[in-house]
Design an enzyme around this catalytic site. Structure first.
Site, PDB file in Angstrom:
ATOM      1  N   PRO A  24       1.148   6.400   4.286  1.00 15.54           N
ATOM      2  CA  PRO A  24       2.129   7.477   4.455  1.00 15.54           C
ATOM      3  C   PRO A  24       1.663   8.682   3.639  1.00 15.54           C
ATOM      4  CG  PRO A  24       2.934   5.868   2.839  1.00 15.54           C
ATOM      5  CD  PRO A  24       1.606   5.362   3.357  1.00 15.54           C
ATOM      6  N   MET A  25       1.618   9.840   4.251  1.00 16.70           N
ATOM      7  CA  MET A  25       1.226  11.046   3.500  1.00 16.70           C
ATOM      8  C   MET A  25       2.109  12.220   3.898  1.00 16.70           C
ATOM      9  SD  MET A  25      -2.922  10.909   3.172  1.00 16.70           S
ATOM     10  CE  MET A  25      -3.308  10.384   4.837  1.00 16.70           C
ATOM     11  N   ALA A  26       2.843  12.716   2.897  1.00 18.72           N
ATOM     12  CA  ALA A  26       3.731  13.860   3.124  1.00 18.72           C
ATOM     13  C   ALA A  26       2.903  15.054   3.584  1.00 18.72           C
ATOM     14  CB  ALA A  26       4.476  14.190   1.838  1.00 18.72           C
ATOM     15  N   GLN A  78       9.253   5.337   5.884  1.00 18.40           N
ATOM     16  CA  GLN A  78       9.449   5.274   4.429  1.00 18.40           C
ATOM     17  C   GLN A  78      10.605   6.178   3.989  1.00 18.40           C
ATOM     18  OE1 GLN A  78       6.859   7.244   1.377  1.00 18.40           O
ATOM     19  NE2 GLN A  78       6.256   5.137   0.900  1.00 18.40           N
ATOM     20  N   CYS A 108       6.239   8.044  -5.645  1.00 19.88           N
ATOM     21  CA  CYS A 108       6.022   9.491  -5.631  1.00 19.88           C
ATOM     22  C   CYS A 108       6.033  10.048  -7.054  1.00 19.88           C
ATOM     23  CB  CYS A 108       7.079  10.198  -4.783  1.00 19.88           C
ATOM     24  SG  CYS A 108       6.786  11.974  -4.734  1.00 19.88           S
ATOM     25  N   LYS A 147       6.533   0.549  -1.685  1.00 16.17           N
ATOM     26  CA  LYS A 147       5.236   1.089  -2.108  1.00 16.17           C
ATOM     27  C   LYS A 147       5.388   1.685  -3.491  1.00 16.17           C
ATOM     28  CE  LYS A 147       1.434   4.015  -0.515  1.00 16.17           C
ATOM     29  NZ  LYS A 147       1.488   5.204  -1.352  1.00 16.17           N
ATOM     30  N   ASP A 210      -8.448   4.778  -2.778  1.00 17.83           N
ATOM     31  CA  ASP A 210      -9.903   4.909  -2.770  1.00 17.83           C
ATOM     32  C   ASP A 210     -10.582   3.992  -1.759  1.00 17.83           C
ATOM     33  OD1 ASP A 210      -9.246   6.581  -4.858  1.00 17.83           O
ATOM     34  OD2 ASP A 210      -9.871   5.180  -6.420  1.00 17.83           O
ATOM     35  N   ARG A 233      -6.483   9.426   2.198  1.00 15.79           N
ATOM     36  CA  ARG A 233      -7.228  10.675   2.289  1.00 15.79           C
ATOM     37  C   ARG A 233      -8.478  10.567   3.159  1.00 15.79           C
ATOM     38  NH1 ARG A 233      -7.433  11.366  -3.980  1.00 15.79           N
ATOM     39  NH2 ARG A 233      -7.415   9.098  -3.683  1.00 15.79           N
TER      40      ARG A 233
HETATM   41  C1  LIG Z   1      -1.189  14.575   0.763  1.00 13.40           C
HETATM   42  C2  LIG Z   1      -0.685  13.239   0.332  1.00 13.40           C
HETATM   43  C3  LIG Z   1       0.643  12.902   0.591  1.00 13.40           C
HETATM   44  C4  LIG Z   1       1.130  11.644   0.236  1.00 13.40           C
HETATM   45  N1  LIG Z   1       2.420  11.327   0.550  1.00 13.40           N
HETATM   46  C5  LIG Z   1       2.868  10.071   0.309  1.00 13.40           C
HETATM   47  C6  LIG Z   1       4.164   9.668   0.754  1.00 13.40           C
HETATM   48  O1  LIG Z   1       4.915  10.414   1.383  1.00 13.40           O
HETATM   49  N2  LIG Z   1       4.567   8.398   0.443  1.00 13.40           N
HETATM   50  C7  LIG Z   1       3.767   7.524  -0.250  1.00 13.40           C
HETATM   51  O2  LIG Z   1       4.170   6.385  -0.503  1.00 13.40           O
HETATM   52  N3  LIG Z   1       2.530   7.881  -0.649  1.00 13.40           N
HETATM   53  C8  LIG Z   1       2.065   9.110  -0.380  1.00 13.40           C
HETATM   54  N4  LIG Z   1       0.791   9.452  -0.742  1.00 13.40           N
HETATM   55  C9  LIG Z   1      -0.088   8.445  -1.372  1.00 13.40           C
HETATM   56  C10 LIG Z   1      -0.942   7.724  -0.337  1.00 13.40           C
HETATM   57  O3  LIG Z   1      -0.124   6.977   0.548  1.00 13.40           O
HETATM   58  C11 LIG Z   1      -1.958   6.776  -1.013  1.00 13.40           C
HETATM   59  O4  LIG Z   1      -1.289   5.758  -1.717  1.00 13.40           O
HETATM   60  C12 LIG Z   1      -2.879   7.511  -1.979  1.00 13.40           C
HETATM   61  O5  LIG Z   1      -3.339   8.727  -1.413  1.00 13.40           O
HETATM   62  C13 LIG Z   1      -4.081   6.669  -2.370  1.00 13.40           C
HETATM   63  O6  LIG Z   1      -4.830   6.291  -1.253  1.00 13.40           O
HETATM   64  P1  LIG Z   1      -6.205   7.056  -0.776  1.00 13.40           P
HETATM   65  O7  LIG Z   1      -7.162   7.012  -1.936  1.00 13.40           O
HETATM   66  O8  LIG Z   1      -6.653   6.239   0.401  1.00 13.40           O
HETATM   67  O9  LIG Z   1      -5.840   8.456  -0.424  1.00 13.40           O
HETATM   68  C14 LIG Z   1       0.286  10.710  -0.423  1.00 13.40           C
HETATM   69  C15 LIG Z   1      -1.039  11.065  -0.692  1.00 13.40           C
HETATM   70  C16 LIG Z   1      -1.529  12.299  -0.319  1.00 13.40           C
HETATM   71  C17 LIG Z   1      -2.970  12.628  -0.603  1.00 13.40           C
END
Ligand SMILES: Cc1cc2nc3c(=O)[nH]c(=O)nc-3n(C[C@H](O)[C@H](O)[C@H](O)COP(=O)(O)O)c2cc1C
Length: 353
Positions: A24-26, A78, A108, A147, A210, A233
């Site tokens: 999930p990514m805002a 979520q 968050c 989460k 990561d 990401r």
């Molecule tokens: C732009 C952005 C927005 C995010 N929004 C949320 C969100 O709404 N809810 C959530 O649980 N995690 C959110 N995350 C965290 C990601 O879900 C994830 O746990 C975190 O980026 C680590 O994983 P990665 O290294 O694969 O990016 C967000 C991360 C990024 C970069």
């Protein structure tokens, strides 16, 4: 240890076809992103965090998050908030909207959220956190997952104390992003905590943080015993990362494929958010899709200057005419979704977990 990423697993009653979950990514996880993620092999996709207060007040923007397309399933929606009753009510609406899983955000780190007592702050208040999970689990019949981050402060191990309590309260799956809230996105995710969490609970754990390659995904699954990895990401403007993680191989798309996927993403986003909102929203995606050495920098900069999405589309096709055929092929394979136009874009808070 042999790890098969294409194996299915169960999140409560929900069968998840692969061990790769789209994060999930805002400001990112719009419907187009989730549908694309499913097409490229994510076994489960998630909405970005949705305010339970926004749902309770039937805020039009917030309700935009609750639109579910037929080809998104299984989908987790979520929610975030700090009041168990309001969270339970929001969860009921999320279930009614068609979510297969209700996910609760205890990760968050953004102040706008934590100052309201929601997100990662709940890791410091296990009683309230457990109360929220219990209320939500009692309100819905779909599985509830949580989460979270490792804790608020660096080196915190709060997730190991809170996690098992959340399972006792009804959580059927835990996702851990093992960074502290203070860390935001700096440093690296310490997946030794994921392994510890797996050993403490008898529900599936998803490791987040990561995951950028198949080698990394396999190492995390093998070393931690997690049921799945979550990709965030690395998948921004890059669904090919999901395919590479799942199937191995180079994962490098042709220019035609890149433009076709970007144009499809743009069209769907315009349909979802409306032309005006989509214009601004999409700008960061141009860089994400066309970067990574795929197109020269001046081309990306030229696109960002254009104000109207259809102008961007025309410019992309002028640059790569063959992309039209690739797009046609993808479109014929995709089910048609209802066309619903929303005037208002959902609230986005950068960095929700
Ligand atoms: C732009 C952005 C927005 C995010 N929004 C949320 C969100 O709404 N809810 C959530 O649980 N995690 C959110 N995350 C965290 C990601 O879900 C994830 O746990 C975190 O980026 C680590 O994983 P990665 O290294 O694969 O990016 C967000 C991360 C990024 C970069």
């Amino acid at each position: 240890m042999h790890v098969n990423l294409r194996e299915s697993w169960s999140l409560g009653s929900v069968r998840v076809p692969t061990r790769v979950v789209l994060a999930p990514m805002a400001g990112v996880s719009v419907q187009a992103f989730r549908r694309q993620g499913r097409r490229f092999g994510a076994g489960l996709v998630c909405s970005e965090m949705v305010s339970c207060a926004g749902i309770e007040h039937r805020n039009e923007r917030t309700l935009g998050y609750l639109r579910v397309a037929a080809d998104e399933h299984p989908l987790a929606i979520q929610i975030f908030g700090s009041d168990p009753h309001v969270m339970a009510e929001a969860a009921r609406m999320v279930e009614a909207a068609g979510a297969d899983v209700v996910d609760i955000n205890f990760g968050c780190p953004v102040r706008k959220v934590t100052k309201t007592g929601a997100g990662a702050t709940l890791l410091d208040d296990p009683d309230r956190a457990a109360g929220i999970v219990a209320a939500v689990a009692a309100a819905v019949s779909v599985p509830v997952s949580v989460k979270m981050r490792r804790g608020l402060e660096n080196e915190s191990r709060a997730c190991l104390e809170v996690g098992p309590r959340l399972v006792d309260s009804g959580a059927q799956c835990l996702t851990l992003h093992p960074r502290s809230a203070r860390q935001m996105y700096t440093g690296s995710a310490d997946h030794s905590l994921t392994a510890e969490l797996v050993s403490l609970v008898d529900v599936p754990v998803i490791g987040s943080g990561d995951v950028t390659s198949q080698a990394r995904a396999k190492a995390i699954l093998g070393e931690t015993g997690a049921s799945a990895v979550m990709v965030g990401r690395a998948a921004q403007g890059n669904p090919w990362a999901l395919r590479e993680i799942l199937l191995g191989g180079e994962g490098r798309p042709s220019r035609e494929e890149v433009v076709a996927e970007l144009v499809l993403f743009m069209r769907e986003t315009v349909r979802e958010l409306g032309e005006r909102r989509a214009g601004g929203f999409l700008k960061k995606f141009y860089g994400w899709y066309l970067g990574r050495g795929r197109f020269p920098r001046p081309f990306k900069q030229e696109l960002v200057q254009l104000e109207i999405v259809s102008e961007v589309e025309a410019r992309l096709f002028r640059e790569v005419p063959g992309a039209r055929f690739v797009l046609q092929r993808i479109e014929t394979q995709q089910p048609v979704v209802d066309e619903v136009l929303l005037d208002e874009m959902p609230i986005s808070i950068y960095g929700g977990g």
